[in-house]
Design a protein around this motif. Structure first.
Motif, short mmCIF file in Angstrom:
data_model
loop_
_atom_site.label_atom_id
_atom_site.label_comp_id
_atom_site.label_asym_id
_atom_site.label_seq_id
_atom_site.Cartn_x
_atom_site.Cartn_y
_atom_site.Cartn_z
N VAL A 24 90.91 9.36 30.51
CA VAL A 24 92.09 9.66 29.71
C VAL A 24 91.60 9.99 28.31
CG1 VAL A 24 94.26 8.77 28.82
CG2 VAL A 24 93.54 8.21 31.14
N VAL A 25 91.90 11.21 27.86
CA VAL A 25 91.25 11.77 26.67
C VAL A 25 92.26 12.05 25.58
CG1 VAL A 25 89.68 13.55 25.84
CG2 VAL A 25 89.59 12.86 28.24
N ASP A 26 91.91 11.65 24.35
CA ASP A 26 92.61 12.09 23.14
C ASP A 26 91.74 13.15 22.49
OD1 ASP A 26 94.51 10.12 23.62
OD2 ASP A 26 93.52 8.66 22.33
N ALA A 27 92.36 14.18 21.93
CA ALA A 27 91.57 15.27 21.35
C ALA A 27 92.22 15.79 20.08
CB ALA A 27 91.40 16.41 22.36
N ASN A 28 91.37 16.13 19.12
CA ASN A 28 91.77 16.77 17.88
C ASN A 28 91.09 18.13 17.87
OD1 ASN A 28 92.50 17.42 15.25
ND2 ASN A 28 90.84 16.22 14.33
N ALA A 29 91.87 19.20 17.95
CA ALA A 29 91.27 20.52 18.19
C ALA A 29 92.00 21.61 17.40
CB ALA A 29 91.29 20.85 19.68
N ALA A 30 91.35 22.76 17.36
CA ALA A 30 91.94 23.98 16.79
C ALA A 30 91.51 25.14 17.68
CB ALA A 30 91.48 24.20 15.36
N ALA A 31 92.32 26.18 17.71
CA ALA A 31 92.01 27.34 18.56
C ALA A 31 92.41 28.62 17.86
CB ALA A 31 92.70 27.22 19.91
N ASP A 32 91.64 29.68 18.10
CA ASP A 32 91.96 31.02 17.63
C ASP A 32 92.02 31.93 18.85
OD1 ASP A 32 91.70 31.00 14.51
OD2 ASP A 32 89.98 29.85 15.24
N VAL A 33 93.07 32.73 18.93
CA VAL A 33 93.21 33.69 20.02
C VAL A 33 93.56 35.05 19.43
CG1 VAL A 33 93.87 32.00 21.77
CG2 VAL A 33 95.64 33.06 20.37
N ALA A 34 93.09 36.10 20.10
CA ALA A 34 93.37 37.46 19.64
C ALA A 34 93.60 38.34 20.85
CB ALA A 34 92.21 37.99 18.81
N GLY A 35 94.48 39.32 20.67
CA GLY A 35 94.77 40.23 21.78
C GLY A 35 95.77 41.29 21.36
N GLN A 36 96.48 41.82 22.34
CA GLN A 36 97.44 42.89 22.08
C GLN A 36 98.82 42.52 22.63
OE1 GLN A 36 95.90 46.55 23.72
NE2 GLN A 36 94.64 46.96 21.91
N GLY A 37 99.85 42.91 21.88
CA GLY A 37 101.22 42.72 22.31
C GLY A 37 101.96 44.04 22.26
#
Length: 433
Positions: free
Chosen positions: A219-232
């Protein structure tokens, strides 16, 4: 008098000065190394949380009132009851005792509870202990059990000391759903699908053979950040062109380059820590069924006490934290995509993410046993056949499973339904004209 000054050392290709120094003769600058080796070297060592039970290290769970070892879980509750004096008491919730629900947004590096430490390579399955009651030797197969009864003094000998083989977790979430309740839920689940079920399965179906099993999870606690890029894409016009009898629909759209960043925390994410259960080979098993009965109320998990396992079986953890980190990162990226999806509603033609990057600031890992009622059926066939499961969440009663079906019945039903739909359409067209 001849000179005692040594001649100058030779220089140039092949001289001793051109031989590179031996490994370890000077420190390596981590900044000169490529990624991800640089991050791995610079990462701090894991921080450990000691969740061991010092009061249980003599191998005996004793009633705090009379000292008896005849202890069981009180059905339907998280309490323990002494079978000798009938005293009842509540075990400590592991989250409250060790503050596992706090400071998730401040996590840095890897924090590992003592029950989640790496499994020793030479850990044995058969462990022999000396009974504190009479001194007799008692052997426990920790692959599937954490308790045994001394054959001399009848003390219930339980494995509570955390050992480096994955058999003793940090916490356990006790069963609330009884076996009778689980049997009824499995029978009801199968009855709704009996029409298409395989004949052999219906003949051999015995839900009373359901087994209560504690499965190992991290059972995991996490502190994270994410970057995503693409087309819409946003649709601006739609039109149809006819060529002979064929019509083709086209659309025009404005295309935008999208970038999103999200900071987020995750509290109590359960990950299977058994290689066998995390193997989702849908050609041979239906292990994915177990994930469909989530979630569990892991906030109510209590500090490890082997008395909760009396009458149930268990599986031993065989995956370490480093082996599970890729799975964690996949789960976190899925969560990040769901987070950023809330800001892409205006792109009615959809969004295609082409690049993504996860920055895991910190994580906290706790080893935990979760309760599941499990019914299995092996369907013979090529390549070993298929193993079907029906699972019941031992806390909520959520039920899901896989029932082997007769393909010809499904095909016949589909054809019949298709013919019926076609007849209705023709009838409607006839009345419309």
């Amino acid at each position: 008098m001849p000179s005692t000054t040594p001649p100058p050392l030779p220089t140039g290709p092949g001289s001793p000065q051109d031989v590179p120094p031996a490994p370890g003769s000077f420190p390596i600058d981590p900044e000169s190394l490529p990624q991800p080796i640089r991050d791995e070297i610079n990462a701090p060592d894991p921080v450990a949380i000691d969740t061991s039970s010092a009061e249980l290290k003599d191998g005996l769970n004793r009633c705090p009132k009379c000292g008896s070892t005849e202890i069981r879980q009180k059905p339907g509750t998280d309490e323990l009851i002494c079978l000798f004096c009938r005293h009842q008491w509540q075990s400590t919730r592991v989250e409250e005792q060790f503050g596992l629900g706090e400071g998730i947004d401040q996590l840095k590096g890897t924090v590992i509870a003592s029950g989640a430490k790496d499994i020793a390579a030479d850990a044995a399955s058969l462990m022999t202990f000396k009974c504190p009651g009479c001194g007799a030797e008692v052997t426990i197969n920790v692959d599937n059990a954490t308790s045994a009864r001394c054959h001399w003094c009848r003390h219930v000998f339980t494995l509570n000391e955390q050992i480096d083989n994955g058999a003793v977790p940090d916490a356990v979430l006790p069963f609330h759903i009884t076996k009778d309740d689980a049997v009824a839920r499995i029978r009801q689940f199968v009855d709704k699908r009996r029409m298409f079920a395989l004949k052999a399965f219906k003949e051999q179906f015995t839900p009373e053979n359901v087994v209560g099993v504690y499965l190992p999870y991290m059972v995991v606690d996490a502190n994270a950040a994410a970057d995503v890029a693409g087309q819409g894409e946003i649709e601006t016009r739609r039109y149809t062109r006819r060529v002979g009898k064929n019509e083709t629909t086209y659309y025009d759209a404005d295309v935008y380059q999208l970038e999103r960043h999200v900071d987020f925390t995750v509290d109590d994410l359960p990950l299977e820590s058994s290689a066998n259960r995390s193997n989702l080979d849908t050609r041979r098993n239906t292990n994915n069924i177990i994930n469909t009965i989530l979630p569990f109320d892991t906030k109510n998990a209590v500090k490890w006490n082997a008395s909760y396992l009396s009458g149930f079986t268990s599986e031993k953890r065989d995956l370490n934290v480093e082996q599970m980190k890729p799975h964690l990162e996949d789960q976190l990226l899925s969560i990040a995509r769901a987070q950023v999806a809330q800001s892409t509603g205006r792109y009615d033609r959809g969004v295609r993410w082409e690049q993504e990057r996860l920055d895991l600031h910190g994580s906290r890992w706790v080893s935990m046993y979760l309760p599941i009622w499990l019914y299995s059926y092996h369907q013979p066939g090529s390549n070993g056949g298929m193993l079907h499961y029906i699972a019941v969440n031992g806390r909520t009663g959520e039920t899901m499973g896989s029932v082997p079906v007769q393909q010809w019945k499904l095909l016949l039903t589909a054809l019949t339904a298709g013919s019926a739909i076609e007849g209705i359409v023709l009838w409607m067209l006839g009345h419309a004209s």
